[in-house]
Design a protein around this motif. Structure first.
Motif, PDB file in Angstrom:
ATOM      1  N   ALA A 194      -5.253 -12.018   3.388  1.00  0.00           N
ATOM      2  CA  ALA A 194      -5.617 -11.106   2.304  1.00  0.00           C
ATOM      3  C   ALA A 194      -4.949  -9.747   2.494  1.00  0.00           C
ATOM      4  N   THR A 195      -4.895  -9.285   3.722  1.00  0.00           N
ATOM      5  CA  THR A 195      -4.263  -7.998   4.012  1.00  0.00           C
ATOM      6  C   THR A 195      -2.766  -8.040   3.719  1.00  0.00           C
ATOM      7  N   ARG A 196      -2.107  -9.130   4.129  1.00  0.00           N
ATOM      8  CA  ARG A 196      -0.671  -9.280   3.846  1.00  0.00           C
ATOM      9  C   ARG A 196      -0.423  -9.366   2.335  1.00  0.00           C
ATOM     10  N   LEU A 197      -1.302 -10.065   1.633  1.00  0.00           N
ATOM     11  CA  LEU A 197      -1.152 -10.186   0.194  1.00  0.00           C
ATOM     12  C   LEU A 197      -1.308  -8.826  -0.474  1.00  0.00           C
ATOM     13  N   ALA A 198      -2.260  -8.038  -0.020  1.00  0.00           N
ATOM     14  CA  ALA A 198      -2.448  -6.700  -0.567  1.00  0.00           C
ATOM     15  C   ALA A 198      -1.197  -5.856  -0.360  1.00  0.00           C
ATOM     16  N   GLU A 199      -0.603  -5.953   0.821  1.00  0.00           N
ATOM     17  CA  GLU A 199       0.634  -5.209   1.106  1.00  0.00           C
ATOM     18  C   GLU A 199       1.778  -5.702   0.231  1.00  0.00           C
ATOM     19  N   GLU A 200       1.853  -7.012   0.053  1.00  0.00           N
ATOM     20  CA  GLU A 200       2.910  -7.612  -0.767  1.00  0.00           C
ATOM     21  C   GLU A 200       2.803  -7.166  -2.231  1.00  0.00           C
TER      22      GLU A 200
END
Length: 77
Positions: A68-74
């Motif tokens: 979820a954190t990586r997706l938010a950054e993406e």
């Protein structure tokens, strides 16, 4: 999730894929790949507000979840 995400990119099946992803997320809320595919599908279809809300809810339920954190950054890029 991956197959649904792939057909979500096809204009002929994008609506059906979105519905299928929503159902899959409802049936399996703890499957992060399905949730990610739903959020990406919503975002790619221009439903950025729905995608952002779904992602925020995910992060509220599971703070610090790596995917979820990586997706938010993406999506922020």
């Amino acid at each position: 999730a991956l197959a649904l995400a792939e057909i979500a990119n096809d204009p002929a099946t994008v609506a059906d894929a979105g519905v299928a992803l929503q159902r899959a997320c409802a049936a399996h809320p703890d499957y992060p790949d399905v949730r990610r595919a739903l959020i990406l599908s919503e975002h790619q279809q221009g439903n950025t507000q729905a995608a952002r809300l779904e992602l925020e809810q995910w992060l509220e339920r599971e703070p610090g979840h790596a995917l979820a954190t990586r997706l938010a950054e993406e999506l922020a890029a």
